[in-house]
Design an enzyme around this catalytic site. Structure first.
Site, PDB file in Angstrom:
ATOM      1  N   ARG A  51       0.858  -1.180   0.186  1.00  0.00           N
ATOM      2  CA  ARG A  51       0.005  -0.050  -0.040  1.00  0.00           C
ATOM      3  C   ARG A  51       0.829   1.311   0.025  1.00  0.00           C
ATOM      4  NH1 ARG A  51      -3.166  -2.667  -1.677  1.00  0.00           N
ATOM      5  NH2 ARG A  51      -5.131  -3.409  -0.946  1.00  0.00           N
ATOM      6  N   GLU A  59      -1.973   7.550  -5.470  1.00  0.00           N
ATOM      7  CA  GLU A  59      -1.991   6.816  -6.775  1.00  0.00           C
ATOM      8  C   GLU A  59      -3.492   6.924  -7.484  1.00  0.00           C
ATOM      9  OE1 GLU A  59      -2.981   2.076  -6.291  1.00  0.00           O
ATOM     10  OE2 GLU A  59      -0.919   2.810  -5.383  1.00  0.00           O
ATOM     11  N   HIS A  68       0.951  -0.191 -10.125  1.00  0.00           N
ATOM     12  CA  HIS A  68       0.295  -1.055  -9.506  1.00  0.00           C
ATOM     13  C   HIS A  68      -0.219  -2.394 -10.229  1.00  0.00           C
ATOM     14  CE1 HIS A  68      -2.660  -1.292  -5.691  1.00  0.00           C
ATOM     15  NE2 HIS A  68      -2.455  -2.580  -6.156  1.00  0.00           N
TER      16      HIS A  68
END
Length: 347
Positions: free
Chosen positions: A235, A264, A296
């Site tokens: 995270r 993000e 990601h």
């Protein structure tokens, strides 16, 4: 069940539709993310399917409940973007995919470590410009290096084993719930500040909680070994971005590989190649030659997408049929903050 899939991409649709052959839910795909502005679109649906950067706040859940939504299905493992207490108050079930493919993320993590340590991303860029010089590309052997793994759930445990058994590294781990098999393999559990202060490379695999937010901060960086490499596939908010930028500028940090980023939600999963990015911290990160950023994608394998789709739709079928929800997340079931140190309290 009539389900609205928020934030859907072509690969989401492909794998969910394939998996739905065994369930026959009515799936509607919607590209924008779930937030207060889009939540009203779920009126008349039984369920919504969301991802990591969708907003599932109390206000959003209120709107969903008013529209008749009974289930929020997370097609991911993390649930820090969901107000679980609000969902419980409103009688909305929240389900997730706890273990879609730990191998996908752990293998990607190892790849990032190798790319960062051996400067593969820089070498690739040079060769594209016909520059075959090797100066500036010197790396280090991983064997005998100390690797720190913070968080040894399914993914972190695989990463720890890979470095201990595969590369012959000394592995320090931190987790309130030590894995007996890792201990038997010679992996030593210590406090998180010991991991951060005594590792050559640190890989983050803990969930985001109040206790882990900015676990990598200015104080932790100051106490770290010179040249520390940091890898984060968990995270984004586990890292204080500005503290890391300062560490990179001073040379205290030797390199950073990020598949996640604190802000993000405004960037990842979208094509912004024609846009001017307004996030100055993110843009500053990209100026460093020893920073590697991916959008990601650690989870993104065929195996993982298939497992995500199967588990998500299976949970919806269980709800529809009144069967127990094996992947349900409830407020009282959430474990306490996994890691909390003096350095994170002061961040």
């Amino acid at each position: 069940m009539k389900t609205l899939v928020f934030g859907s991409k072509p690969y989401d649709r492909r794998f969910l539709e394939a998996a739905n052959a065994a369930h026959s839910h009515t799936l509607t795909f919607f590209e924008p993310r779930l937030d207060e502005a889009t939540a009203t679109l779920a009126a008349g649906f039984d369920a919504v399917c969301v991802f990591v950067n969708d907003t599932v706040s109390r206000r959003v859940l209120d709107i969903l409940a008013e529209g008749g939504v009974k289930v929020v299905a997370l097609r991911c493992a993390g649930y820090n973007n969901v107000d679980l207490a609000a969902a419980e108050d409103l009688g909305i079930a929240v389900v997730r995919v706890p273990a879609y493919s730990p191998n996908a993320v752990s293998e990607f993590t190892v790849g990032l470590v190798l790319a960062l340590d051996r400067k593969i991303h820089r070498a690739w860029a040079r060769v594209r410009e016909n520059n075959f010089a090797l100066e500036g590309l010197i790396g280090r052997n991983l064997e005998s290096r100390t690797i720190g793994v913070i968080g040894t759930g399914r993914i972190g445990a695989l990463v720890a084993r890979a470095f201990k058994l595969g590369f012959g590294c000394e592995v320090l781990a931190s987790d309130p719930y030590p894995d007996a098999e890792l201990v038997a393999a010679g992996i030593r559990y210590v406090e998180p500040e010991v991991v951060l202060g005594n590792s050559d490379i640190v890989s983050l695999h803990c969930p985001l909680t109040p206790g882990t937010r900015h676990i990598v901060n200015a104080k932790a960086i100051a106490a770290a070994r010179d040249g520390l490499l940091i890898v984060n596939t968990s995270r984004g908010a586990l890292i204080d971005t500005r503290a890391v930028i300062d560490g990179l500028k001073s040379g205290k940090i030797g390199g950073v590989a990020l598949d996640v980023y604190e802000q993000e939600a405004d960037l990842f999963f979208e094509d912004l190649s024609s846009e001017i990015i307004q996030d100055d911290d993110f843009q500053r990160l990209l100026t460093f030659p020893n920073v590697l950023v991916t959008g990601h994608q650690a989870f993104l394998t065929e195996d993982a997408l298939r497992a995500i789709a199967d588990t998500t739709l299976g949970s919806l079928s269980d709800f529809e049929s009144g069967r127990p929800l094996l992947n349900r997340v409830e407020a009282e079931q959430v474990r306490p903050p996994r890691i909390e140190t003096a350095s994170t309290k002061e961040a």
